[in-house]
Scaffold this active site. Sequence first.
Site, PDB file in Angstrom:
ATOM      1  N   VAL A  14       0.842  -1.213   0.000  1.00 15.38           N
ATOM      2  CA  VAL A  14       0.000   0.000   0.000  1.00 15.38           C
ATOM      3  C   VAL A  14       0.872   1.257   0.000  1.00 15.38           C
ATOM      4  O   VAL A  14       0.560   2.241  -0.674  1.00 15.38           O
ATOM      5  CB  VAL A  14      -0.974  -0.009   1.205  1.00 15.38           C
ATOM      6  CG1 VAL A  14      -1.854   1.229   1.177  1.00 15.38           C
ATOM      7  CG2 VAL A  14      -1.845  -1.266   1.176  1.00 15.38           C
ATOM      8  N   ALA A  43       9.567   5.343   6.493  1.00 16.55           N
ATOM      9  CA  ALA A  43      10.260   4.332   7.304  1.00 16.55           C
ATOM     10  C   ALA A  43       9.931   2.954   6.757  1.00 16.55           C
ATOM     11  O   ALA A  43       8.778   2.672   6.401  1.00 16.55           O
ATOM     12  CB  ALA A  43       9.814   4.429   8.755  1.00 16.55           C
ATOM     13  N   ARG A  45      11.199  -1.357   7.296  1.00 15.46           N
ATOM     14  CA  ARG A  45      12.034  -2.274   8.092  1.00 15.46           C
ATOM     15  C   ARG A  45      13.300  -2.682   7.344  1.00 15.46           C
ATOM     16  O   ARG A  45      14.349  -2.853   7.909  1.00 15.46           O
ATOM     17  CB  ARG A  45      11.219  -3.533   8.423  1.00 15.46           C
ATOM     18  CG  ARG A  45      10.744  -3.525   9.857  1.00 15.46           C
ATOM     19  CD  ARG A  45      10.147  -4.833  10.204  1.00 15.46           C
ATOM     20  NE  ARG A  45       9.346  -5.359   9.091  1.00 15.46           N
ATOM     21  CZ  ARG A  45       8.362  -6.208   9.235  1.00 15.46           C
ATOM     22  NH1 ARG A  45       8.052  -6.664  10.417  1.00 15.46           N
ATOM     23  NH2 ARG A  45       7.677  -6.658   8.204  1.00 15.46           N
ATOM     24  N   LYS A 105      -7.130  -1.407  10.004  1.00 10.89           N
ATOM     25  CA  LYS A 105      -8.449  -1.705  10.603  1.00 10.89           C
ATOM     26  C   LYS A 105      -8.350  -2.263  12.007  1.00 10.89           C
ATOM     27  O   LYS A 105      -9.156  -1.947  12.876  1.00 10.89           O
ATOM     28  CB  LYS A 105      -9.245  -2.663   9.711  1.00 10.89           C
ATOM     29  CG  LYS A 105      -8.488  -3.919   9.279  1.00 10.89           C
ATOM     30  CD  LYS A 105      -8.111  -3.877   7.827  1.00 10.89           C
ATOM     31  CE  LYS A 105      -6.942  -4.784   7.558  1.00 10.89           C
ATOM     32  NZ  LYS A 105      -6.834  -5.236   6.211  1.00 10.89           N
ATOM     33  N   VAL A 132     -11.431   0.187   5.712  1.00  8.40           N
ATOM     34  CA  VAL A 132     -12.619  -0.636   5.421  1.00  8.40           C
ATOM     35  C   VAL A 132     -12.867  -0.687   3.919  1.00  8.40           C
ATOM     36  O   VAL A 132     -13.021   0.349   3.266  1.00  8.40           O
ATOM     37  CB  VAL A 132     -13.874  -0.074   6.121  1.00  8.40           C
ATOM     38  CG1 VAL A 132     -15.085  -0.968   5.848  1.00  8.40           C
ATOM     39  CG2 VAL A 132     -13.650   0.064   7.616  1.00  8.40           C
ATOM     40  N   GLY A 187      -1.308 -10.478  -3.119  1.00 10.72           N
ATOM     41  CA  GLY A 187      -1.182  -9.409  -2.110  1.00 10.72           C
ATOM     42  C   GLY A 187      -2.500  -9.008  -1.469  1.00 10.72           C
ATOM     43  O   GLY A 187      -2.598  -7.955  -0.853  1.00 10.72           O
ATOM     44  N   GLU A 190      -4.124 -11.111   4.346  1.00  9.80           N
ATOM     45  CA  GLU A 190      -3.403 -10.535   5.484  1.00  9.80           C
ATOM     46  C   GLU A 190      -2.100 -11.290   5.709  1.00  9.80           C
ATOM     47  O   GLU A 190      -1.948 -12.442   5.263  1.00  9.80           O
ATOM     48  CB  GLU A 190      -4.265 -10.663   6.749  1.00  9.80           C
ATOM     49  CG  GLU A 190      -5.534  -9.846   6.705  1.00  9.80           C
ATOM     50  CD  GLU A 190      -5.260  -8.365   6.495  1.00  9.80           C
ATOM     51  OE1 GLU A 190      -4.598  -7.742   7.322  1.00  9.80           O
ATOM     52  OE2 GLU A 190      -5.697  -7.830   5.460  1.00  9.80           O
ATOM     53  N   ASP A 201     -10.485 -10.241  10.205  1.00 12.32           N
ATOM     54  CA  ASP A 201     -10.328  -9.028   9.399  1.00 12.32           C
ATOM     55  C   ASP A 201     -11.701  -8.368   9.143  1.00 12.32           C
ATOM     56  O   ASP A 201     -11.863  -7.160   9.309  1.00 12.32           O
ATOM     57  CB  ASP A 201      -9.649  -9.410   8.067  1.00 12.32           C
ATOM     58  CG  ASP A 201      -9.533  -8.244   7.113  1.00 12.32           C
ATOM     59  OD1 ASP A 201      -8.679  -7.384   7.352  1.00 12.32           O
ATOM     60  OD2 ASP A 201     -10.305  -8.190   6.139  1.00 12.32           O
ATOM     61  N   LYS A 205     -13.358  -4.635  10.431  1.00 15.71           N
ATOM     62  CA  LYS A 205     -14.008  -3.654   9.546  1.00 15.71           C
ATOM     63  C   LYS A 205     -15.462  -3.417   9.977  1.00 15.71           C
ATOM     64  O   LYS A 205     -15.950  -2.287   9.957  1.00 15.71           O
ATOM     65  CB  LYS A 205     -13.949  -4.150   8.098  1.00 15.71           C
ATOM     66  CG  LYS A 205     -12.511  -4.211   7.567  1.00 15.71           C
ATOM     67  CD  LYS A 205     -12.419  -5.001   6.279  1.00 15.71           C
ATOM     68  CE  LYS A 205     -10.992  -5.100   5.755  1.00 15.71           C
ATOM     69  NZ  LYS A 205     -10.830  -6.093   4.693  1.00 15.71           N
TER      70      LYS A 205
HETATM   71  N1  HSE Z   1      -6.937  -9.115   3.600  1.00 11.65           N
HETATM   72  C1  HSE Z   1      -7.888  -8.096   3.279  1.00 11.65           C
HETATM   73  C2  HSE Z   1      -8.885  -8.681   2.279  1.00 11.65           C
HETATM   74  C3  HSE Z   1      -7.161  -6.925   2.686  1.00 11.65           C
HETATM   75  O1  HSE Z   1      -8.656  -9.781   1.766  1.00 11.65           O
HETATM   76  O2  HSE Z   1      -9.907  -8.076   2.047  1.00 11.65           O
HETATM   77  C4  HSE Z   1      -7.889  -5.633   2.802  1.00 11.65           C
HETATM   78  O3  HSE Z   1      -8.209  -5.279   4.097  1.00 11.65           O
END
Ligand code: HSE
Length: 438
Positions: A14, A43, A45, A105, A132, A187, A190, A201, A205
């Site tokens: 992102v 920043a 890692r 979230k 969300v 991608g 999570e 997740d 939300k």
């Molecule tokens: N892992 C989340 C999804 C990504 O699959 O919707 C967005 O929050």
Amino acid sequence: MEPVKVGLLGMGTVGGGTVNVLHRNGEEIARRAGRGIEITHAASRDLNKPRICSTEGITLTTNPNEVVENSELQIVVELIGGDTLARDLVMKAIANGKHVVTANKALIAKHGNEIFAAAQKKGVMVAFEAAVAGGIPIIKAIREGLAGNRIEWLAGIINGTGNFILTEMRDKGSNFEDVLAEAQRLGYAEADPTFDVEGIDAAHKLTILASIAFGIPLQFEKVYNEGITRITREDVESAEQLGYRIKHLGIAKKTANGVEMRVHPTLIPERRLIANVDGVMNAVLVYGDAVGPTLYYGAGAGAEPTASAVVGDIVDVVRTLTSDPENRVPHLAFQPDAISDIPVLPMDEIQTAYYLKMRAQDKPGVLADVTRILGDRGISIEAVLQKEPTSAGEQATITMLTHVVMEGSMNQAIADIEALKSISGPITRIRLEHLNKK
Ligand code: HSE
């Protein structure tokens, strides 16, 4: 006027998307915001990691404190995820008088009450559209566009990975693990994909959506949560035969007795638009008393869709940099002193319809026993489907749809049916919502 300087915490998917969108659309964005916007510090890692964006003109550091403490920066964008380090950094950024934009979230669902109180005190904004449903501007829609309504309920497909898995299982008969691996490769998933498939997740939300819809505090710990890992192809097929699709929904509903907040697999009529939201796409259906049902659809994850929401928030912050903090859109849609603590209902007290599937001996009277138990609890049956055994000695599969009932009564009925000698194994129970009215 000088461009506004922004610092990024996190330069992953992102973060990279945000840099790219700001570079590509910078001119147009400046026309909207009234000022240029520049990411000057970030920043990460690992400074040597391959990236999807150029880092030219950005001072990189491995120490995120250098970003939140940098006096040149007016906005800090938090994209590292998780709710420990992210929480510390966001609180520090607020204490240092910086506005915050976050896509996190878990952070908002679990620590938002504390974060917003600190931001309010300091007179800074914390914007969280990207938290969300990725690129769908659902926070803005509920908080501003629907401000004239009493929101009755909302139901959303708010996890793209889960929706992708259910769609592929239905369309291609793919197996769960393969589809999940594909979602990770793209991608969407999570860092810990159990957050996707177990509904955590989506619960993060939903917590946020319920709060801004009803003006209640963020209460993640009160969301009922059930994942999709036990959904079988057989359930998907039976639902189809009965005219329904199985979707993993987050549902928030205001009733006379309190608020329902629940995430679980749900049968919905196949003719509803939201039943046809497939793949990684997200959608949120919101029912306002004045407007009726409204549906918001779009990409719920991915680099640029999420960056779209992040950049939209940065523009919002830039536009309000000079406005009086008291006159900004409140973080949780309702004025902080007007947040009300309406009770969240325990699952036994929620009301919904059900899909039930059971294995039964194929002999006279079995169906009568089952329907008697349901009838005694005031549960009315809407449809029954019986699949005959294909060979002698095999059991029949009975699938039923019921009308709406209190979950506590259904739990008791299920326990009584499971106790019948003619029924073997546990009953599969999937909740069913018609999503067509108040
Ligand atoms: N892992 C989340 C999804 C990504 O699959 O919707 C967005 O929050």
